[in-house]
Enzyme design. Structure first.
Site: not given
Length: 394
Positions: A38, A201, A351, A374
């Site tokens: 990052r 999920k 992610g 996100g």
């Protein structure tokens, strides 16, 4: 791209405030940075600014979560300053404050492109609430604002949106690249557009599936979430991960998607969550006492066939428990498919899928790996991201 970027402004002699994403992973025992990606991702923007003679470049970032006073010590931004200085090859002044005389003096007395790193923005309670006073205060320190923290643009915080309300606001190179890749993929893709969705999920991907059913030519489903779909189809799922309250929703997606929705036709299953169980390949039905932990070889062949000729591919979420080698083959196969897809724009949506692509050695063989998990998900849902909306239009 219809947003202003750092190429559109003159920063000579100005104090430039930059929202970066230095929320780096650290060793829980030593506190040392374990992955500087990052920080590296912010270098093109910082170096471009430094090449254009600013008075100072003032960097704002959060680090970790601050829920109580004790969280401050373990999320001290001081750990980033030496790493950034090393990567930039120049001095970085760390200011152990988020407001007050020490910060104001450091900015006021800066010269010749001094790089200043401000303490963790979340030390301020008003940061996550987008406190107008805090945004205005930080904005008062500079002349122009650069948004370059794509991993935080889905949050309306004082450092992502509040500062931009008071200064000319432009995109840095990192945010510009994310808009160019993910924004184009969901708003004006070169077709066929194929989306590959995995992870554990269905609930975390509802908005993405709903949006992509309208815009993608095909949606490939893998990972733990596929067993909720399998149950919706009437298959047995053994002890696989299933969201019982999402089975009817999965059924509605199957009905709406029709031939557009591609589901697994076999699985690698185990008698326990681990590599020491009884592992075997089964068809669409998972037997009692077994759990699905990866897509099977026939599914890999099916997915490869469905990807043939794709011109834009968005992938978010691994195909199995890739952290365990025995259940990493499906994810590895998808990595390989994308790496060898000629003439396609291949986008990894942050992610776990980004982690998988890097871990499995395919990072340099795809078009773009998003820096925001996100944020990229919400972008794929078609949502307006506050931090991007706050950037001035051209």
């Amino acid at each position: 791209m219809d947003k202003l970027t750092i190429r559109d402004i003159d920063v000579a002699g100005k104090t430039v405030l930059v929202r970066v994403d230095f929320n780096v992973p650290r060793d829980k025992d030593t506190g040392e940075i374990t992955d500087d990606n990052r920080v590296v991702a912010a270098l093109p923007t910082i170096n471009y600014l430094l090449d254009h003679n600013p008075k100072a470049v003032v960097l704002f970032s959060h680090l970790g979560k601050i829920k109580k006073e004790e969280d401050k010590a373990k999320n001290d931004m001081a750990v980033v300053a030496p790493k950034l200085a090393e990567l930039l090859g120049r001095d970085v002044k760390f200011v152990n404050a988020t407001r007050g005389a020490e910060l104001e003096e450091a900015v006021k007395n800066a010269e010749n492109g001094q790089v200043i790193l401000v303490q963790n923005t979340r030390y301020e309670a008003g940061e996550t609430k987008n406190d107008p006073e805090l945004g205005a205060y930080w904005a008062s320190l500079g002349d122009v604002f650069v948004e370059d923290a794509f991993g935080s643009v889905h949050r309306a915080h004082a450092s992502t949106v509040g500062i931009a309300a008071h200064l000319p606001a432009v995109a840095g190179f990192l945010v510009e690249k994310e808009i160019a890749y993910i924004g184009k993929a969901v708003s004006d893709p070169e077709r066929p557009l194929v989306a590959i969705l995995g992870g554990s999920k269905v609930s975390s991907k509802i908005g993405v599936i709903e949006n992509l059913l309208n815009i993608a030519d095909k949606i490939i489903i893998g990972g733990g979430m596929c067993y909720t779909f399998a149950k919706a189809q009437g298959h047995t799922v053994g002890s696989s991960l299933v969201e019982e309250d999402k089975v009817d929703l999965a059924k509605s997606f199957i009905e709406k998607g029709g031939d557009k929705l591609i589901l697994p036709i076999d699985s690698v299953v185990s008698s326990k969550f681990g590599e020491d169980g009884d592992i075997k390949v089964v068809g669409e039905d998972v037997p009692e006492g077994y759990m699905g932990l990866d897509i099977g070889p026939k599914t890999v062949e099916l997915f490869a066939k469905e990807l043939e000729g794709a011109k834009t591919v968005i992938w978010n979420g691994p195909m199995g428990v890739f952290e365990m080698p025995k259940f990493a083959e499906g994810t590895k196969a998808v990595c390989s498919m994308l790496a060898n897809l000629k003439g396609a724009n291949t986008i990894i949506g942050g992610g776990d899928s980004a982690a998988a692509v890097k871990q499995l050695g395919f990072a340099d063989k795809v078009s773009h790996i998003s820096t925001g998990g996100g944020a990229s998900l919400e972008y794929m849902e078609g949502k307006v991201l506050p931090g991007i909306a706050a950037i001035n239009d051209k």
